[in-house]
Design an enzyme around this catalytic site. Structure first.
Site, PDB file in Angstrom:
ATOM      1  N   ARG A 135     -10.128 -11.636   1.914  1.00 52.74           N
ATOM      2  CA  ARG A 135     -10.967 -12.700   1.358  1.00 52.74           C
ATOM      3  C   ARG A 135     -10.279 -14.061   1.448  1.00 52.74           C
ATOM      4  O   ARG A 135     -10.949 -15.096   1.527  1.00 52.74           O
ATOM      5  CB  ARG A 135     -11.343 -12.340  -0.090  1.00 52.74           C
ATOM      6  CG  ARG A 135     -10.166 -12.164  -0.994  1.00 52.74           C
ATOM      7  CD  ARG A 135     -10.501 -11.323  -2.225  1.00 52.74           C
ATOM      8  NE  ARG A 135     -10.644  -9.902  -1.910  1.00 52.74           N
ATOM      9  CZ  ARG A 135     -10.997  -8.979  -2.796  1.00 52.74           C
ATOM     10  NH1 ARG A 135     -11.242  -9.306  -4.045  1.00 52.74           N
ATOM     11  NH2 ARG A 135     -11.114  -7.719  -2.419  1.00 52.74           N
ATOM     12  N   LYS A 160       0.850  -1.204   0.000  1.00 52.65           N
ATOM     13  CA  LYS A 160       0.000   0.000   0.000  1.00 52.65           C
ATOM     14  C   LYS A 160       0.878   1.244   0.000  1.00 52.65           C
ATOM     15  O   LYS A 160       2.029   1.197   0.424  1.00 52.65           O
ATOM     16  CB  LYS A 160      -0.850   0.029   1.281  1.00 52.65           C
ATOM     17  CG  LYS A 160      -1.963  -0.979   1.334  1.00 52.65           C
ATOM     18  CD  LYS A 160      -2.788  -0.772   2.601  1.00 52.65           C
ATOM     19  CE  LYS A 160      -3.903  -1.803   2.713  1.00 52.65           C
ATOM     20  NZ  LYS A 160      -4.902  -1.703   1.631  1.00 52.65           N
TER      21      LYS A 160
HETATM   22  N1  BES Z   1      -8.041  -3.813   4.354  1.00 54.83           N
HETATM   23  C1  BES Z   1      -8.152  -3.410   3.003  1.00 54.83           C
HETATM   24  C2  BES Z   1      -9.419  -2.620   2.697  1.00 54.83           C
HETATM   25  C3  BES Z   1      -9.511  -1.244   3.295  1.00 54.83           C
HETATM   26  C4  BES Z   1      -8.783  -0.201   2.777  1.00 54.83           C
HETATM   27  C5  BES Z   1     -10.378  -0.999   4.340  1.00 54.83           C
HETATM   28  C6  BES Z   1      -8.889   1.072   3.307  1.00 54.83           C
HETATM   29  C7  BES Z   1     -10.494   0.268   4.882  1.00 54.83           C
HETATM   30  C8  BES Z   1      -9.740   1.305   4.369  1.00 54.83           C
HETATM   31  C9  BES Z   1      -8.155  -4.629   2.078  1.00 54.83           C
HETATM   32  O1  BES Z   1      -7.373  -5.689   2.502  1.00 54.83           O
HETATM   33  C10 BES Z   1      -7.647  -4.196   0.756  1.00 54.83           C
HETATM   34  O2  BES Z   1      -6.512  -3.821   0.693  1.00 54.83           O
HETATM   35  N2  BES Z   1      -8.501  -4.244  -0.257  1.00 54.83           N
HETATM   36  C11 BES Z   1      -8.140  -3.863  -1.580  1.00 54.83           C
HETATM   37  C12 BES Z   1      -8.616  -4.932  -2.514  1.00 54.83           C
HETATM   38  C13 BES Z   1      -8.071  -4.816  -3.908  1.00 54.83           C
HETATM   39  C14 BES Z   1      -6.581  -5.029  -3.906  1.00 54.83           C
HETATM   40  C15 BES Z   1      -8.746  -5.845  -4.783  1.00 54.83           C
HETATM   41  C16 BES Z   1      -8.800  -2.529  -1.879  1.00 54.83           C
HETATM   42  O3  BES Z   1      -9.963  -2.307  -1.492  1.00 54.83           O
HETATM   43  O4  BES Z   1      -8.143  -1.685  -2.476  1.00 54.83           O
HETATM   44 MN    MN Z   2      -5.376  -5.471   1.860  1.00 59.49          MN
END
Ligand code: BES
Ligand code: MN
Ligand code: ZN
Length: 503
Positions: free
Chosen positions: A358, A284
């Site tokens: 997931r 990230k």
């Molecule tokens: N934990 C995150 C989702 C998230 C991000 C929750 C910011 C709250 C605030 C999750 O694991 C994630 O990174 N999801 C990705 C999925 C994508 C890579 C398909 C997302 O939502 O960008």
């Molecule tokens: Mn994630």
């Protein structure tokens, strides 16, 4: 929470409250009815005439009584009777903020005849719990870890006092029951918030499992903590894949609540327990990454709920499952292109290591099913994409069963927590097709909250299932209503309302 709660008429010696809360609605101000007593009533009506206090939701006015009343301050808090239990929660929450400002830890809440009418129309015990929830939830904020630890402001005494007509004994019993339930709910939510606010270095998967064991011990629940070695035996490829990049090994936590030995039915509550999400190799960006301490908000919601459930003891079986892992990049981390074999036997092509929730949840669902769950609800900070769809105003839902979804929706309505169903058209699932495995773990940019949900649903084995994406609601940058900045503990009360029916 060691706040003392009581209900009943004021005795002369209980007049020592620091503050009195008087909920006021607009029609009371318009009518010439007495509100509390003449000089204070006039002061309030002057403010009303000038448009300074309109008895709207979340409006409060503090008046110092200067010896004219047996409490140092009166807090007038507006409430909107047509907003139901949420109107009551909001009014109580804003009154609570006034209490905090006054550092008043002993309070009498006057229940006017009008308020009691509103309460009766909603169900007296239910309204009583809503008031208690608003009051206690608004006072619970993140407690920073500092060298000089400051005292956390907490109420010591709350007395609900009928005003002016004393109700019947039956009525009193309803108020008392509701107050006690509201307090329990607030304790469950407070527990979930505290857990979620813990920094990642304090809350590793192992530590989360330890805390879950403590919770189970205190509430006499059966718990199973699966370490990385038995996870390998049970072929939890999703959990192990996500956890393998970290020095802090993953855990699968299973708590059993058995309230009905004669039933084959059991709720499976699965909460995402990613104790910190860096994104892994698909790292990230730095900005805001610290918020990912809240990536176990789903786990916290499930643990907070099971805590309340264990206290309320419904005739129901519940299996709580927390897949806990830390998502880190490292030389041994899983990586894009890897194919994981999940506990269910399905294979998954990893195309983005940041879509880790997931993967752990898939094994979480399978774990719940192998332990006997017959209907499934998962709670997860699954996507940032859910915020693109719903902002921070609602939790997104995906389901394979409209009947079960309706139940969850009704529970959320009672709790005053908003959930909104996203469409789950079969076409969306095509986005998860892979050339290398049964599924891939990300469906790309479009409809990310939906495809994320549908990925999890693939592991429900056809059982009724609802997925709740709290990606926008588990953590706030600014406080609102009864929710503080930081962890909200959202969905604790929805899960409790779902499983513990109100009489
Ligand atoms: N934990 C995150 C989702 C998230 C991000 C929750 C910011 C709250 C605030 C999750 O694991 C994630 O990174 N999801 C990705 C999925 C994508 C890579 C398909 C997302 O939502 O960008
Ligand atoms: Mn994630
Ligand atoms: Zn995550």
């Amino acid at each position: 929470m060691n706040v003392q709660i009581s209900y009943g008429a004021r005795s002369a010696d209980s007049a020592a409250a620091d503050a009195v809360i008087r909920f006021v609605c607009k029609s009371e101000l318009k009518a010439a009815e007495p509100i509390i007593q003449p000089p204070m009533d006039e002061a309030l009506r002057v403010l009303y005439a000038k448009g300074l206090f309109k008895a709207e939701a979340e409006q409060t006015e503090i008046i110092s009584t200067l010896g004219l009343y047996p409490a140092a301050h009166i807090i007038f808090a507006g409430y909107e009777a047509d907003r139901g239990a949420t109107g009551l929660r909001l009014a109580a929450a804003s009154a609570a903020k006034a209490l905090k400002k006054l550092r008043a830890d002993s309070v009498q809440v006057l229940l006017s005849d009008r308020l009691r009418e509103t309460a009766a129309s909603l169900g007296t015990a239910f309204a009583a719990s809503a008031l208690m929830e608003g009051l206690l939830l608004a006072l619970h904020t993140r407690h920073p870890l500092k060298r000089e630890q400051s005292e956390r402001f907490m109420l010591k005494e709350v007395a609900f006092v009928p005003y002016r007509t004393a109700g019947s004994a039956a009525d009193a019993a309803l108020w008392e029951r509701g107050m006690a339930r509201g307090k329990l709910h607030a304790e469950g939510v407070g527990y979930a918030r505290d857990l979620t606010n813990l920094p990642g270095n304090e809350l590793t998967p192992e530590r989360l499992a330890f805390l879950a064991e403590e919770l189970a011990r205190e509430h006499d629940l059966e718990i199973e903590v699966i370490d990385e070695w038995s996870a390998a035996e049970q072929q939890m490829g999703g959990l192990l894949g996500v956890g393998q990049g970290s020095i802090n090994p993953p855990r699968m936590i299973v708590i059993h609540y058995r309230g009905d030995e004669n039933s084959e039915q059991a709720w499976g509550l699965i909460g995402k327990g990613v104790t910190f999400d860096t994104g892994g190799i698909s790292l990230k960006r730095a900005e805001g990454m610290q918020e990912m301490i809240s990536d176990m908000g789903g786990a916290a919601a499930v643990l907070g709920a099971i805590r309340v459930i264990a206290e309320l003891k419904p005739a129901m079986n519940v299996i709580a499952v927390i897949p806990a892992a830390e998502n880190m990049p490292s030389d041994r981390a899983f990586k894009p292109g890897d194919v994981l074999r999940m506990m269910s036997g399905h294979t998954v092509e990893v195309v983005n290591t940041d879509a880790e929730g997931r993967l752990v949840l898939a094994d979480g669902l399978t774990t719940a099913i192998t332990r006997g769950a017959t209907k499934l609800v998962d709670v997860a900070t699954l996507t940032g994409n859910v915020m693109a769809a719903l902002g921070i105003e609602a939790t997104g839902a995906v389901t394979n069963n409209e009947e079960l979804f309706k139940q969850v929706q009704a529970a959320a309505d009672s709790a005053g927590e908003r959930i909104w169903q996203l469409p789950a058209y079969p076409e969306y699932k095509k986005q998860l097709r892979s050339n290398a495995a049964d599924l891939k773990n990300s469906g790309g940019r479009y409809a990310g909250a939906i495809t994320g949900g549908l990925f999890i649903g693939h592991f429900a084995e056809g059982l009724p299932w609802v997925h709740l994406d709290i990606g926008g609601t588990a953590w706030l940058d600014m406080s609102r209503g009864w929710e503080p900045k930081g962890a909200t503990g959202v969905m604790v009360r929805t899960l409790v309302e779902l499983i513990v029916q109100r009489e």
